[in-house]
Design a protein around this motif. Structure first.
Motif, PDB file in Angstrom:
ATOM      1  N   MET A   1     -87.254  -7.521   5.178  1.00 10.80           N
ATOM      2  CA  MET A   1     -86.137  -6.569   5.238  1.00 10.80           C
ATOM      3  C   MET A   1     -86.617  -5.239   5.827  1.00 10.80           C
ATOM      4  O   MET A   1     -87.601  -4.673   5.379  1.00 10.80           O
ATOM      5  CB  MET A   1     -85.594  -6.330   3.816  1.00 10.80           C
ATOM      6  CG  MET A   1     -84.500  -5.299   3.733  1.00 10.80           C
ATOM      7  SD  MET A   1     -83.966  -4.990   2.016  1.00 10.80           S
ATOM      8  CE  MET A   1     -85.268  -3.968   1.396  1.00 10.80           C
TER       9      MET A   1
ATOM     10  N   ARG B   1     -83.408   0.888   5.260  1.00 10.99           N
ATOM     11  CA  ARG B   1     -82.549   1.839   5.969  1.00 10.99           C
ATOM     12  C   ARG B   1     -83.343   3.049   6.421  1.00 10.99           C
ATOM     13  O   ARG B   1     -83.048   3.648   7.447  1.00 10.99           O
ATOM     14  CB  ARG B   1     -81.436   2.317   5.031  1.00 10.99           C
ATOM     15  CG  ARG B   1     -80.320   1.327   4.870  1.00 10.99           C
ATOM     16  CD  ARG B   1     -79.252   1.963   3.994  1.00 10.99           C
ATOM     17  NE  ARG B   1     -78.517   0.952   3.278  1.00 10.99           N
ATOM     18  CZ  ARG B   1     -77.270   0.582   3.622  1.00 10.99           C
ATOM     19  NH1 ARG B   1     -76.658   1.137   4.636  1.00 10.99           N
ATOM     20  NH2 ARG B   1     -76.656  -0.344   2.915  1.00 10.99           N
TER      21      ARG B   1
ATOM     22  N   ALA C   1     -82.119  -2.943  -4.779  1.00 11.36           N
ATOM     23  CA  ALA C   1     -82.894  -2.440  -3.642  1.00 11.36           C
ATOM     24  C   ALA C   1     -82.597  -3.285  -2.409  1.00 11.36           C
ATOM     25  O   ALA C   1     -82.447  -2.773  -1.304  1.00 11.36           O
ATOM     26  CB  ALA C   1     -84.386  -2.473  -3.960  1.00 11.36           C
ATOM     27  N   HIS C   2     -82.463  -4.584  -2.635  1.00 12.96           N
ATOM     28  CA  HIS C   2     -82.181  -5.478  -1.517  1.00 12.96           C
ATOM     29  C   HIS C   2     -80.808  -5.197  -0.927  1.00 12.96           C
ATOM     30  O   HIS C   2     -80.649  -5.098   0.285  1.00 12.96           O
ATOM     31  CB  HIS C   2     -82.271  -6.931  -2.000  1.00 12.96           C
ATOM     32  CG  HIS C   2     -82.203  -7.925  -0.894  1.00 12.96           C
ATOM     33  ND1 HIS C   2     -81.011  -8.457  -0.459  1.00 12.96           N
ATOM     34  CD2 HIS C   2     -83.170  -8.456  -0.115  1.00 12.96           C
ATOM     35  CE1 HIS C   2     -81.253  -9.283   0.545  1.00 12.96           C
ATOM     36  NE2 HIS C   2     -82.556  -9.300   0.763  1.00 12.96           N
ATOM     37  N   ARG C   3     -79.818  -5.033  -1.798  1.00 13.32           N
ATOM     38  CA  ARG C   3     -78.468  -4.791  -1.289  1.00 13.32           C
ATOM     39  C   ARG C   3     -78.337  -3.395  -0.683  1.00 13.32           C
ATOM     40  O   ARG C   3     -77.452  -3.151   0.127  1.00 13.32           O
ATOM     41  CB  ARG C   3     -77.429  -4.976  -2.406  1.00 13.32           C
ATOM     42  CG  ARG C   3     -77.309  -6.395  -2.888  1.00 13.32           C
ATOM     43  CD  ARG C   3     -77.097  -7.368  -1.765  1.00 13.32           C
ATOM     44  NE  ARG C   3     -75.693  -7.516  -1.396  1.00 13.32           N
ATOM     45  CZ  ARG C   3     -75.278  -8.047  -0.242  1.00 13.32           C
ATOM     46  NH1 ARG C   3     -76.157  -8.455   0.655  1.00 13.32           N
ATOM     47  NH2 ARG C   3     -73.997  -8.157   0.022  1.00 13.32           N
TER      48      ARG C   3
ATOM     49  N   GLN D   1     -80.840  -2.072   0.895  1.00  7.35           N
ATOM     50  CA  GLN D   1     -81.867  -2.060   1.948  1.00  7.35           C
ATOM     51  C   GLN D   1     -82.795  -0.866   1.801  1.00  7.35           C
ATOM     52  O   GLN D   1     -83.028  -0.104   2.735  1.00  7.35           O
ATOM     53  CB  GLN D   1     -81.232  -2.048   3.331  1.00  7.35           C
ATOM     54  CG  GLN D   1     -80.440  -3.304   3.654  1.00  7.35           C
ATOM     55  CD  GLN D   1     -79.625  -3.105   4.900  1.00  7.35           C
ATOM     56  OE1 GLN D   1     -80.136  -2.706   5.921  1.00  7.35           O
ATOM     57  NE2 GLN D   1     -78.343  -3.377   4.789  1.00  7.35           N
TER      58      GLN D   1
END
Ligand code: SF4
Lengths: 350, 613
Positions: free
Chosen positions: A1, A4, B251-253, B255
């Motif tokens: 991932m 952001r 945290a994943h959602r 990002q």
């Protein structure tokens, strides 16, 4: 991932590889320290050094605690965090671990960094996170108007010690060396050249850098460091350490420090009995020597050492952390939360 | 050998108890996991001493593990147990109070000798002196049978002694008709470096099973059919693990990198342990020098753009108070988890309590409103932690997540969610450096932008001093201070527009509304359900959001004649509700370091109903 934050950093262009001037680091806020305060000089030198090193302001964060010195971040045009009393180093540690790409400076004082924040101070040093800690030591609580601090001299008369201080002060440099530091230096507000040098050295050091800066508080503790800055007398009181050079001081450079066993002592270079070769050759990588020389400050008759006491190399905390992250990825692949949640003993209900 | 009778039962509660060195927690966990895999609904309660090795054989050193499982919905680890398995007299003495009259005691008779009886302060052997006549007592030479099973392996006596818990486990597996394979697999993995222990423990486990099968002592085996629970994939999970997973999911959602700074403290350390395993998942953990360093490091990481979290328990939570105020002032996202334990001060480190609610709401200097969320069961810690993160990031505020030792250490089956089905989490970043002001707010939510270091044009300074509205410069202006204080508070109040409305289970209006929060959910739900079954006009409202309250709270509660608030404190939620309504409010309070038993709540409901009739 891709986080952001990484995406954001990638979106903005960083084509401004321009040379910076000290002005680029000046914020719109007017410093509000007392006229004549030593903090002004430190601020100016920090801005100069940042420009010399050309660190882009947006890559910098200044973090401070509480006290006169801790207003510093407001006056410097970088990212800044004015924390709570004693916690600057902990805030800075969290920031640096989360964002190793940011250059982090901590501004603290003798009360903030050594009293209420003493615990964070020693632990940061042993961890060796790559942050630069500037401790403005004025030997007094100035913002609260004049109580004795953990570096006030024994016997000092202050608002809260009308009959003289009965505790003994920390020697911040010795404390830092004892806490397993990798970079320790001392300098003084009124010697801009030396101050700049020390700031540059700290900036270059990978790992926690600690500089004790003697800072004159002309309102509550005026002149406590005069003997180290007054050009007439300072050469007899101050000893400037230089790597690979003998420890010589005195107005006519006629005195030196030698080691008698473990005891540092002053020798005279013009008594006919001693020569430069008797003097200790300073070595910034020798922790034991650094500690012995640091303790000179505890003796009233000894000169006060300035300069880099210690500069050794040790892997930084965040480097090791990133290595562990890398090796976890090599070993187990990039983690997939969905897979993780579905691992272990699972069962299906139809 | 006469074939054993098989009896069907709906739900059973078993309690394993022994010395803290007897491996009771492992035994209990294995039984619970196997049971969950079989499709029963399960709830567990570990109960262990604060000392790592309390004096052997003493009452203070007793470790227990209770498992409640069944073919219907199970909300609590069970009030009283049906079967008590004890390894020594101290375990019997400390746990007899939890055994239902008429229940069974399975005792390791080898553990009952003169010395151990004396240590447990028994003047005669309770297994023989008739004092247990209300119970079915099964005396089994567990130690000796274990020795026999291992006699040819030449193992040191200590090792043999340590594997006897597997005998008890094997016997219980036989009695409740559970397979051995999951535990055998666990043994193989756990002792992969010590093959002799794999052999020993597996043998003893089987010996326990075979003993049940062959002995004439037990005439009956029990069958507990699978429960009708929501379809999907399940795993067993403790509250602390679910909390850790909830943070990772958030945290994943969002990002974002997950950054946990923590200082070891019972019963919260497992969150730190869990997350420190996931370095390859964008998770960084930082074990700090103290609690204050932990929260302030988290604030630093949040300033740097991470999803920052600090986990602790009561005493540590107290130490974090000042820094929580800093997070309020700087309006940075931060999740502070308090796995509550008995207080004040060091209190009861391994026991549960709900007495930090008012501290969570008000324990800071100045007006410092912080959203407070409570988890209601072990698996619910996942959703509660996720929600705490979502609010923290989207509203730029610290959020306090309250769990407690009971659900933190307790476990239950968790319906594994698909990560992609969870809501996204959207941080509010500034986009135009020319217009950027650190305290310029979104008009609807009042949220300020999150400007991350490293980006040109957004350089700014924040800190604990009062800010000028919009610009964020230091301001001592009196009118500005009041304005900012109101804005900060209003920002939290406006969360009411996004949190779900409260709903009560049971009658939508009627005589009595039972209101709870946190880990008392299971006991209250069970009690209210039983009262509903008896035709009583009651309902249950459980609050996830303690600050702000759901928007419809006052309206909803006004539909009832009276309110009962059961809490594991002296009435903290009751006090908050009293400030919001004029209804008669009854309290049920317990501060014994133990969860409620649902019958305690039922009795109180009946008493209140009699009073208001
Ligand atoms: S009180 Fe002292 S340290 Fe503080 S600003 Fe004034 S001169 Fe400087």
């Amino acid at each position: 991932m891709v986080t952001r934050v990484q995406t954001l950093l990638n979106t903005f262009s960083f084509a401004q590889n321009k040379p910076y001037t000290p002005k680029d680091y000046r914020s719109k806020e007017e410093p509000r320290w007392c006229p004549g305060c030593g903090n002004y000089s430190i601020l100016t030198q920090v801005q100069k050094v940042l420009a010399d090193l050309s660190v882009p302001p947006y890559r910098l964060a200044f973090v401070s605690g509480i006290g006169c010195s801790s207003r510093f971040p407001y006056y410097i045009n970088t990212y800044g965090f004015h924390g709570i009393h004693g916690r600057a180093i902990a805030i800075a540690s969290g920031l640096k671990i989360a964002r190793p790409d940011i250059t982090v400076w901590v501004i603290t004082g003798d009360g903030d960094g050594l009293s209420i924040g003493g615990n964070h101070f020693i632990h940061a040093l042993r961890r060796n996170i790559d942050i630069n800690i500037l401790l403005f030591n004025n030997q007094i609580y100035a913002l609260t108007k004049g109580q004795y601090s953990p570096t006030s001299e024994h016997g000092a008369i202050t608002k809260s010690s009308p009959d003289g201080v009965i505790d003994y002060p920390f020697n911040p440099v010795a404390l830092a060396i004892g806490a397993n530091s990798t970079f320790v230096a001392r300098t003084i507000d009124r010697d801009p050249r030396h101050l700049q040098n020390m700031l540059k050295r700290a900036a270059m050091h990978k790992g926690t850098s600690f500089i004790e800066i003697y800072q004159n508080c002309n309102v509550f503790n005026d002149g406590v460091f005069d003997r180290f800055s007054n050009k007439e007398i300072r050469d007899d009181y101050a000893l400037f350490l230089e790597h690979g050079k003998p420890l010589i001081f005195g107005k006519n450079r006629n005195k030196a420090i030698r080691l008698n066993g473990y005891i540092p002592e002053i020798i005279s270079l013009d008594d006919g009995k001693h020569s430069t070769s008797d003097a200790v050759i300073y070595n910034e990588q020798d922790t034991t020597l650094a500690f012995l020389i640091a303790t000179l400050s505890n003796h009233p008759n000894m000169p006060r050492p300035f300069g880099v006491f210690l500069d050794i190399t040790r892997t930084t905390y965040e480097t090791e952390l990133l290595e562990q992250i890398e090796s976890a990825i090599t070993k187990n692949g990039k983690g997939d939360v969905n897979e993780l949640f579905n691992s272990g003993d699972t069962w299906i209900i139809q | 050998m006469t074939p054993k009778k098989i009896e069907k039962v709906n739900d059973v509660t078993i309690r394993f108890a022994g010395d803290s060195g007897d491996g009771i927690q492992i035994t209990g966990t294995q039984f619970a996991n196997t049971t969950a895999i079989l499709g029963n609904d399960v709830s567990t309660l570990p109960d262990y001493p604060a000392e790592i090795r309390a004096p052997q054989g003493t009452l203070g050193g007793v470790s227990g593990f209770q498992i409640h499982f069944g073919s219907t919905e199970i909300n609590t680890p069970g009030d009283m147990c049906d079967v008590l398995v004890v390894m020594n007299p101290a375990a019997l003495k400390a746990n007899l109070q939890y055994l239902e009259k008429g229940g069974s005691i399975i005792a390791n008779s080898d553990g009952f000798n003169e010395r151990s009886l004396a240590l447990a302060e028994y003047s005669s052997n309770p297994l023989r002196d008739g004092s247990l006549s209300h119970y079915h007592v099964y005396e089994i030479n567990i130690t000796k049978l274990t020795e026999q099973a291992l006699c040819d392996l030449n193992l040191p006596p200590k090792v043999i002694e340590r594997s006897k818990n597997f005998f008890a486990l094997g016997l219980m597996f036989w009695m409740y008709n559970r397979p051995l394979e999951p535990t055998l697999k666990w043994i193989r993995e756990k002792f992969s470096k010590k093959p002799e222990l794999i052999e020993a423990n597996s043998r003893v486990l089987k010996a326990g099973w075979n003993f049940g099968e062959t002995t004439e002592v037990f005439k009956v085996r029990y069958e507990v059919a699978p429960a009708r629970v929501a379809p999907g994939k399940y795993r067993n999970i403790t509250g602390n693990q679910a909390t850790a997973f909830g943070l990772m999911a958030a945290a994943h959602r969002a990002q974002l990198e997950l950054f946990l700074a923590s200082y070891p403290i019972t019963p919260a350390s497992d969150i730190l342990h869990e997350l420190s395993n996931y370095k390859n998942y964008n998770v960084k953990t930082f074990q700090c020098e103290d609690e204050i360093a932990a929260i302030t490091a988290a604030i630093g990481a949040s300033f740097g753009g991470a999803l920052a979290v600090t986990s602790t328990s009561g005493p540590g939570f107290s130490l974090k108070a000042e820094a929580l105020g800093l997070a309020v002032m700087t309006e940075l996202p931060l999740v502070v988890i308090n796995v509550q334990r008995g207080g004040p001060s060091t209190g009861l480190p391994t026991k549960t309590e709900q007495a930090d609610l008012l501290q969570a709401l008000y324990g800071r200097n100045g007006e410092a409103s912080v959203p407070v969320i409570a988890a209601l069961s072990p698996s619910d810690c996942f959703s509660a932690a996720f929600e705490a993160c979502k609010i923290a990031i989207e509203a730029m505020t610290p959020v306090i997540l309250l769990t407690d030792g009971y659900i933190g250490n307790g476990s239950e089956p968790w319906l594994i969610p698909d990560i992609h089905s969870l809501p996204t989490i959207e941080p509010y970043y500034p986009d135009d450096p020319k217009k950027f002001k650190p305290y310029m707010r979104n008009e609807t939510t009042l949220v300020r932008p999150w400007a991350i270091p490293g980006i040109p044009g957004f350089e700014h300074r924040i800190g604990g001093l009062e800010k000028k509205e919009n610009t964020g410069e230091i301001s001592y202006d009196p009118v500005n201070h009041e304005r900012m204080t109101r804005l900060r508070t209003e920002k939290i109040m406006r969360l009411q527009d996004r949190i779900p409305l409260a709903t009560a289970e049971g009658h939508t209006q009627g005589d009595l509304l039972v209101i709870g929060w946190g880990s008392t959910f299971g006991a209250i739900r069970t009690a209210v359900q039983k009262q509903l079954d008896k035709g009583k006009s009651v309902a249950h409202l459980h609050l996830r959001y303690l600050n702000p309250f759901p928007k419809n709270f006052s309206k909803l509660i006004s539909q009832y004649k009276a309110i009962l608030v059961p809490e594991l404190n002296l009435g903290q939620l009751a006090q908050l509700i009293r400030a919001r309504c004029r209804l008669p409010i009854y309290q049920l309070n317990k501060v014994q370091g133990l969860p409620f038993r649902s019958v305690e709540i039922e009795q109180k409901i009946e008493e209140v109903l009699r009073g208001i009739a």
